[in-house]
Motif scaffolding. Structure first.
Motif, PDB file in Angstrom:
ATOM      1  N   ARG A 509       0.821  -1.215   0.000  1.00 17.09           N
ATOM      2  CA  ARG A 509       0.000   0.000   0.000  1.00 17.09           C
ATOM      3  C   ARG A 509       0.854   1.263   0.000  1.00 17.09           C
ATOM      4  O   ARG A 509       0.380   2.347  -0.339  1.00 17.09           O
ATOM      5  N   TRP A 510       2.125   1.163   0.421  1.00 14.89           N
ATOM      6  CA  TRP A 510       3.031   2.316   0.466  1.00 14.89           C
ATOM      7  C   TRP A 510       4.097   2.281  -0.636  1.00 14.89           C
ATOM      8  O   TRP A 510       4.863   3.227  -0.775  1.00 14.89           O
ATOM      9  N   ALA A 511       4.165   1.166  -1.373  1.00 15.32           N
ATOM     10  CA  ALA A 511       5.186   1.043  -2.422  1.00 15.32           C
ATOM     11  C   ALA A 511       4.678   1.712  -3.690  1.00 15.32           C
ATOM     12  O   ALA A 511       4.037   1.084  -4.538  1.00 15.32           O
ATOM     13  N   GLN A 519       1.108   9.282  -8.549  1.00 16.67           N
ATOM     14  CA  GLN A 519       1.809   8.414  -7.599  1.00 16.67           C
ATOM     15  C   GLN A 519       1.375   6.953  -7.743  1.00 16.67           C
ATOM     16  O   GLN A 519       0.814   6.343  -6.836  1.00 16.67           O
ATOM     17  N   PRO A 520       1.655   6.352  -8.922  1.00 18.87           N
ATOM     18  CA  PRO A 520       1.187   4.980  -9.183  1.00 18.87           C
ATOM     19  C   PRO A 520       1.852   3.956  -8.254  1.00 18.87           C
ATOM     20  O   PRO A 520       2.988   4.136  -7.807  1.00 18.87           O
ATOM     21  N   TYR A 521       1.113   2.880  -7.975  1.00 21.17           N
ATOM     22  CA  TYR A 521       1.682   1.775  -7.203  1.00 21.17           C
ATOM     23  C   TYR A 521       2.743   1.073  -8.045  1.00 21.17           C
ATOM     24  O   TYR A 521       2.613   0.940  -9.260  1.00 21.17           O
ATOM     25  N   ILE A 522       3.784   0.611  -7.380  1.00 22.81           N
ATOM     26  CA  ILE A 522       4.790  -0.199  -8.057  1.00 22.81           C
ATOM     27  C   ILE A 522       4.216  -1.603  -8.234  1.00 22.81           C
ATOM     28  O   ILE A 522       3.745  -2.203  -7.260  1.00 22.81           O
ATOM     29  N   PRO A 523       4.196  -2.143  -9.445  1.00 24.29           N
ATOM     30  CA  PRO A 523       3.662  -3.502  -9.648  1.00 24.29           C
ATOM     31  C   PRO A 523       4.343  -4.485  -8.697  1.00 24.29           C
ATOM     32  O   PRO A 523       5.564  -4.509  -8.558  1.00 24.29           O
ATOM     33  N   ILE A 524       3.546  -5.308  -8.073  1.00 26.59           N
ATOM     34  CA  ILE A 524       4.052  -6.149  -6.991  1.00 26.59           C
ATOM     35  C   ILE A 524       5.049  -7.196  -7.479  1.00 26.59           C
ATOM     36  O   ILE A 524       5.947  -7.603  -6.734  1.00 26.59           O
ATOM     37  N   ASP A 525       4.923  -7.600  -8.748  1.00 25.07           N
ATOM     38  CA  ASP A 525       5.865  -8.595  -9.249  1.00 25.07           C
ATOM     39  C   ASP A 525       7.206  -7.974  -9.631  1.00 25.07           C
ATOM     40  O   ASP A 525       8.148  -8.689  -9.998  1.00 25.07           O
ATOM     41  N   GLN A 555      -6.881   1.288  -8.096  1.00 24.13           N
ATOM     42  CA  GLN A 555      -5.519   1.434  -8.609  1.00 24.13           C
ATOM     43  C   GLN A 555      -4.621   0.329  -8.021  1.00 24.13           C
ATOM     44  O   GLN A 555      -3.797  -0.268  -8.721  1.00 24.13           O
ATOM     45  N   PHE A 556      -4.813   0.063  -6.737  1.00 22.33           N
ATOM     46  CA  PHE A 556      -4.039  -0.996  -6.081  1.00 22.33           C
ATOM     47  C   PHE A 556      -4.381  -2.350  -6.687  1.00 22.33           C
ATOM     48  O   PHE A 556      -3.499  -3.173  -6.961  1.00 22.33           O
ATOM     49  N   TRP A 557      -5.665  -2.609  -6.883  1.00 17.19           N
ATOM     50  CA  TRP A 557      -6.169  -3.863  -7.478  1.00 17.19           C
ATOM     51  C   TRP A 557      -5.460  -4.149  -8.796  1.00 17.19           C
ATOM     52  O   TRP A 557      -5.009  -5.259  -9.052  1.00 17.19           O
TER      53      TRP A 557
END
Length: 666
Positions: A509-511, A519-525, A555-557
């Motif tokens: 949630r903070w990455a 401020q896009p989320y960094i893709p988790i992979d 956006q997180f999804w």
């Protein structure tokens, strides 16, 4: 203890020991509950159990306020496993243990203070009943001989009790060095029974945690501990080793979006030069103690090994601090930038006009001015009086609370913070100083050039400092080192962590790419392999609570690889999709708080998700650190649908082949 080679993906569960519940615990989780959790982990393929610090914190429920870097907390002891309870002399005490268990075990939350008080009372009774046997058998004396730290700890606990638990700095016996006092107490017939009691409790606690750790190893489940970087001022270690701490400074954090005045944690900062002169012996001993129990450990606030936010002890707010170590501006440099002594003082001390004082304090302006200001020459311009050394002096004034708040605001109005004789750091919000705006454009340009120059030198200094400290830590013990590297990260931090194979931390949630638009989320992979991914931690809401109040969840999804419209409610079906996606992280280790796994089951999750939160930082109440799981650990496996769901998700991750270790930074 060794951690397996990082050649595959590992998955674990995070749980405070205090949060566990079993058929034999007494109102709070105990070390002996860990193997029970380990059996569940083994059944679903989980590799690791991560716990919070378990050091003695006295009657402070926060595990991050240790009164010893070595001693374990008596609250985690298992009475049933004490060999002394097999003695006929303690037969009646076994009934007291059962009564304690019956009284507190059903409680929905841990009643830390009352359980601790009753456990200590029972431990005293057991020890007194068996004292002769304990001393005669020699096991305790041999253990003390090999654990020198316990002599200081036991002496500290004894003196705390003699001084009605007051801070050691207020004791009548407080001396410059505790070494002679420790030796004197251990030679005292009066003190010896109490010293042996505290040592005996530590012996039994160490044996119980060692046994739990060994049982976990046999199950193939690793144990990850947590080492807070800082020590409570009122601790055995600060009392006994004052030369290793700078008692004039306190650690904290600068202002941010959550805290306008920053944070003052109240912990003294280390004197790294003194520690280096002693070959870091205290830190090495601390690491070796942890290595008895853990395969891996988490360094809390690893940034503090690079630079700490240091606040003079006379101040109360974080905004009056500065980074240490750092390159500071010298008077010579400021003079070279055409700031003479008067101009330096203009920026480093509050200067308040009489008109401003009258505006703020009205008809009480004369009284306030007389109380704590001195006039500058014949001008109607005032500075704080010489006796005002810091915010604590202002807070102690015999004035109205509202007046003191206004004075504190005036006092904090400065562009320079004095760091020593003739050296200064820019204040965190130096541009907001009222007098900074009165500088000429040329003065502002020269000042900001100095700030930039010192900042560039500081960045290099921090990288060297962090590398030196983390290198000796990494080479002292075989445990896998993991770092809590959250916050504003200096550029050198990821380089140092990567070069030493220290795992950083990613909280999805903070990455985010904070410096990019939206401020896009960094893709988790895309998380680096040398990281730990944790969807929640003890200081955050659970994933479920965050989800149901988070406006950017769509956006997180998408950032975790899911398509379509995300559900608003975090139902078990949604939890399963999100958990599967998070387990797709590129991080070598993925650790879920047990509550986040409970979200997969309608039976196991709490009705109110906020009740599953462990701690709310910056708050003090009777709820923080009291979370307990709702069922005994032995009963987890009975929830077969949930067990199968967790097992299937973990198995998917275990089958994946990791990407190349690659760089530490996305």
């Amino acid at each position: 203890m060794q951690f397996p080679e990082l050649s595959r993906y590992f998955t674990g569960v995070l749980v405070p020991v205090a949060s566990l519940r079993s058929q034999r615990s007494c109102g709070i989780g105990e070390f002996a509950d860990l193997p029970l959790l380990g059996r569940f982990c083994k059944s679903v393929g989980l590799d690791l159990i991560q716990i919070l610090p378990v050091n003695d914190t006295g009657f402070q429920s926060s595990p991050y306020s240790a009164i010893s870097a070595f001693a374990l907390h008596p609250v985690y002891i298992r009475f049933d496993d004490l060999p002394e309870l097999e003695d006929t002399a303690t037969e009646s005490l076994r009934a007291a243990v059962e009564a304690l268990r019956s009284r507190y075990e059903p409680a929905p939350r841990a009643q830390f203070w009352t359980v601790l008080a009753e456990k200590l009372s029972l431990l005293h009774a057991i020890f007194e009943a068996c004292a002769d046997r304990i001393e005669r058998e020699g096991e305790l004396s041999a253990w003390i001989e090999h654990n020198e730290w316990v002599r200081e700890y036991a002496a500290f606990r004894y003196l705390k009790e003699k001084n009605e638990q007051r801070p050691w700095a207020t004791w009548n016996s407080a001396v410059e060095s505790a070494e002679e006092e420790v030796a004197s107490l251990w030679n005292s017939a009066d003190a010896r029974p109490a010293l042996l009691f505290h040592s005996w409790v530590q012996l039994r606690l160490e044996q119980q945690l060692l046994r739990a750790s060994q049982e976990l190893q046999q199950l193939g489940v690793m144990l990850k501990g947590d080492l807070p970087i800082l020590m409570d001022e009122d601790s055995a270690d600060v009392w006994a080793h004052r030369d290793f701490f700078n008692m004039d400074l306190r650690a904290g954090a600068p202002p941010d979006m959550f805290s306008e005045l920053g944070q003052n944690w109240g912990f003294p900062v280390y004197d790294w030069e003194a520690l280096a002169a002693d070959q870091y012996s205290w830190w090495k001993a601390r690491l070796r103690q942890a290595d008895k129990f853990y395969n891996a450990y988490r360094i809390d606030h690893v940034l503090g090994f690079f630079r700490i936010w240091a606040i003079p002890a006379v101040e109360t707010s974080g905004i009056m601090g500065y980074f240490s170590p750092a390159e500071y501006m010298s008077e010579k440099q400021l003079n070279g930038a055409k700031f003479d002594a008067a101009r330096i003082r203009w920026l480093a001390e509050a200067h308040v006009s009489g008109a401003r004082l009258r505006e703020l304090f009205g008809d009480r302006a004369a009284i306030v001015t007389q109380t704590c200001f001195s006039r500058i020459d014949v001008q109607e311009l005032f500075r704080f009086a010489e006796f005002v050394k810091g915010e604590r002096d202002i807070s102690a004034l015999d004035l109205q609370a509202e007046e003191k708040e206004k004075l504190l605001s005036l006092y904090r109005d400065r562009s320079l913070i004095r760091t020593g004789a003739g050296t200064f750091a820019p204040s965190w919000r130096f541009r907001d100083c009222t007098r900074y705006g009165e500088l000429s454009e040329a003065e502002i340009e020269r000042f900001e050039d100095l700030v930039a120059q010192c900042g560039a030198v500081s960045e290099k200094l921090w990288e060297e400092h962090g590398r030196r400290l983390l290198s000796f830590m990494n080479s002292t013990v075989p445990m896998l080192t993991c770092a809590e590297d959250l916050g504003v990260i200096p550029a050198g931090v990821p380089r140092v962590l990567a070069s030493l194979d220290i795992l950083g931390l990613r909280i999805p949630r903070w990455a985010r790419q904070w410096d990019e638009e939206d401020q896009p989320y960094i893709p988790i992979d895309e998380y680096p392999y040398l990281t730990v991914c944790a969807p929640s931690v003890h200081d955050t809401t659970t994933l479920r609570e965050w989800w149901e109040s988070e406006p950017t969840r769509q956006q997180f999804w998408e950032s975790i690889g899911l398509t379509g419209e995300c559900p608003e409610a975090y139902e078990p079906e949604t939890a399963r999709e999100v958990t599967r996606a998070v387990l797709g992280t590129g991080s070598a280790i993925c650790v879920f708080p047990l509550q986040d796994l409970f979200a997969l089951s309608r039976e196991l999750r709490a009705e109110d998700p906020s009740s599953e939160r462990v701690n709310v930082p910056g708050t003090y109440n009777n709820v923080n650190w009291t979370y307990r799981i709702s069922l005994c650990v032995e009963e987890l496996s009975a929830h077969t649908d949930w067990v199968e769901s967790v097992g299937a998700l973990v198995a998917e991750r275990r089958k994946r082949k990791p990407k190349t270790r690659g760089p530490q930074v996305p």
